[in-house]
Motif scaffolding. Sequence first.
Motif, PDB file in Angstrom:
ATOM      1  N   SER A  47      53.218  36.996  47.615  1.00  0.00           N
ATOM      2  CA  SER A  47      53.798  37.418  48.890  1.00  0.00           C
ATOM      3  C   SER A  47      52.795  38.196  49.727  1.00  0.00           C
ATOM      4  O   SER A  47      52.958  38.305  50.955  1.00  0.00           O
ATOM      5  CB  SER A  47      55.053  38.268  48.644  1.00  0.00           C
ATOM      6  OG  SER A  47      54.714  39.501  48.028  1.00  0.00           O
ATOM      7  N   ALA A  48      51.760  38.728  49.080  1.00  0.00           N
ATOM      8  CA  ALA A  48      50.710  39.451  49.799  1.00  0.00           C
ATOM      9  C   ALA A  48      49.576  38.528  50.226  1.00  0.00           C
ATOM     10  O   ALA A  48      48.549  38.999  50.737  1.00  0.00           O
ATOM     11  CB  ALA A  48      50.157  40.573  48.932  1.00  0.00           C
ATOM     12  N   GLY A  49      49.728  37.218  49.987  1.00  0.00           N
ATOM     13  CA  GLY A  49      48.747  36.258  50.471  1.00  0.00           C
ATOM     14  C   GLY A  49      47.655  35.901  49.489  1.00  0.00           C
ATOM     15  O   GLY A  49      46.588  35.429  49.901  1.00  0.00           O
ATOM     16  N   LEU A  50      47.918  36.065  48.194  1.00  0.00           N
ATOM     17  CA  LEU A  50      46.921  35.736  47.190  1.00  0.00           C
ATOM     18  C   LEU A  50      47.301  34.464  46.438  1.00  0.00           C
ATOM     19  O   LEU A  50      48.479  34.134  46.289  1.00  0.00           O
ATOM     20  CB  LEU A  50      46.773  36.881  46.188  1.00  0.00           C
ATOM     21  CG  LEU A  50      46.341  38.238  46.749  1.00  0.00           C
ATOM     22  CD1 LEU A  50      46.248  39.269  45.638  1.00  0.00           C
ATOM     23  CD2 LEU A  50      45.009  38.133  47.489  1.00  0.00           C
ATOM     24  N   ALA A 259      53.433  48.699  39.873  1.00  0.00           N
ATOM     25  CA  ALA A 259      52.190  49.456  39.695  1.00  0.00           C
ATOM     26  C   ALA A 259      51.014  48.523  39.463  1.00  0.00           C
ATOM     27  O   ALA A 259      49.923  48.717  40.015  1.00  0.00           O
ATOM     28  CB  ALA A 259      52.332  50.438  38.536  1.00  0.00           C
ATOM     29  N   VAL A 260      51.218  47.496  38.638  1.00  0.00           N
ATOM     30  CA  VAL A 260      50.128  46.554  38.355  1.00  0.00           C
ATOM     31  C   VAL A 260      49.753  45.786  39.610  1.00  0.00           C
ATOM     32  O   VAL A 260      48.571  45.687  39.967  1.00  0.00           O
ATOM     33  CB  VAL A 260      50.540  45.594  37.219  1.00  0.00           C
ATOM     34  CG1 VAL A 260      49.507  44.487  37.056  1.00  0.00           C
ATOM     35  CG2 VAL A 260      50.704  46.366  35.911  1.00  0.00           C
ATOM     36  N   ALA A 261      50.752  45.225  40.304  1.00  0.00           N
ATOM     37  CA  ALA A 261      50.455  44.462  41.522  1.00  0.00           C
ATOM     38  C   ALA A 261      49.815  45.346  42.579  1.00  0.00           C
ATOM     39  O   ALA A 261      48.880  44.918  43.280  1.00  0.00           O
ATOM     40  CB  ALA A 261      51.733  43.817  42.059  1.00  0.00           C
ATOM     41  N   GLY A 262      50.296  46.584  42.702  1.00  0.00           N
ATOM     42  CA  GLY A 262      49.712  47.484  43.680  1.00  0.00           C
ATOM     43  C   GLY A 262      48.253  47.770  43.396  1.00  0.00           C
ATOM     44  O   GLY A 262      47.423  47.832  44.317  1.00  0.00           O
ATOM     45  N   ALA A 263      47.913  47.945  42.111  1.00  0.00           N
ATOM     46  CA  ALA A 263      46.516  48.184  41.745  1.00  0.00           C
ATOM     47  C   ALA A 263      45.654  46.964  42.040  1.00  0.00           C
ATOM     48  O   ALA A 263      44.525  47.086  42.544  1.00  0.00           O
ATOM     49  CB  ALA A 263      46.428  48.547  40.265  1.00  0.00           C
ATOM     50  N   VAL A 264      46.180  45.779  41.736  1.00  0.00           N
ATOM     51  CA  VAL A 264      45.422  44.551  42.021  1.00  0.00           C
ATOM     52  C   VAL A 264      45.181  44.408  43.520  1.00  0.00           C
ATOM     53  O   VAL A 264      44.060  44.135  43.966  1.00  0.00           O
ATOM     54  CB  VAL A 264      46.166  43.319  41.463  1.00  0.00           C
ATOM     55  CG1 VAL A 264      45.450  42.030  41.880  1.00  0.00           C
ATOM     56  CG2 VAL A 264      46.275  43.397  39.952  1.00  0.00           C
ATOM     57  N   LEU A 265      46.223  44.592  44.307  1.00  0.00           N
ATOM     58  CA  LEU A 265      46.098  44.423  45.750  1.00  0.00           C
ATOM     59  C   LEU A 265      45.116  45.425  46.348  1.00  0.00           C
ATOM     60  O   LEU A 265      44.287  45.074  47.207  1.00  0.00           O
ATOM     61  CB  LEU A 265      47.462  44.563  46.416  1.00  0.00           C
ATOM     62  CG  LEU A 265      48.448  43.427  46.146  1.00  0.00           C
ATOM     63  CD1 LEU A 265      49.823  43.777  46.673  1.00  0.00           C
ATOM     64  CD2 LEU A 265      47.957  42.132  46.777  1.00  0.00           C
TER      65      LEU A 265
END
Length: 272
Positions: A47-50, A259-265
């Motif tokens: 959803s963040a474009g990845l 938390a994981v997705a936020g760190a990746v982004l």
Amino acid sequence: MNERGRVRRGRLVLDVEDAGSGPPVLLLHGFPQDLTSWRRVVPLLRSAGLRTIAFDQRGYSPGARPPQRAAYRLEHLVADALAVLDAAGVDRAHVVGHDWGGGVAWALGWAHPERVASLTVVSTPHPGAMRWSLPRSDQALRSTYMGFFQLPWLPEQVVRRRLVPALAGTGLPEATARHYEERMREPGAARGALNWYRAVPLSRLAPRPVTVPTTYVWGEADPFLGPVAARATARFALGPYEFLPVPGGHWLPELAPDAVAGAVLARVRSVP
């Protein structure tokens, strides 16, 4: 490649999910999981474009379960990840790994930095930090299960029959634990998964520091990987680096996906 596909590497066939568009993110699961461990993280990244590329690694894909422990040396696991990137037409990816997948991610970072745009490693300290911590902390005690896994045949019986209470006792929902136990009952799966541990003494890929941009996400209540090794990881990350302790235990992709997705982004967006 279709959203669901397969990558052939010699006689082995790896099951892959490749979806979305934008900067590619390679997702590497751990023990005793499979690519479904990322099922709550992937929608957030897409959803963040990845673009997300996840695969069942050697020992977990039904078509990639060689019985010999030497087939699970770290250099072979790294080569599998590179083969998946090649098949996907990806020159450089943002690499994300959890547990044993974190070990592969670290190795990609030091052995093939030209293929790694960034690293986000979840739970797993750098192998050099693990070694450094063993005589300086309780990490050896936390890792005693790895010694048990070196035994013949008995560990296979345990992961086929007693995995649900072991995983549920460390925080995984019972339904998720049951899924992983059922996968371990497939022909060759338990032996393949355990051979990752049995091949550790055989690896020819010596740990080195990484220089690529790196985020290390660690659960503050992780029962397997303690704070001394976690904090010492900074010694082995020589490029842009962030250490991100978060509330929670070991199974962060399943239990702390935000938390994981936020760190990746954040890490992806930090790279020009």
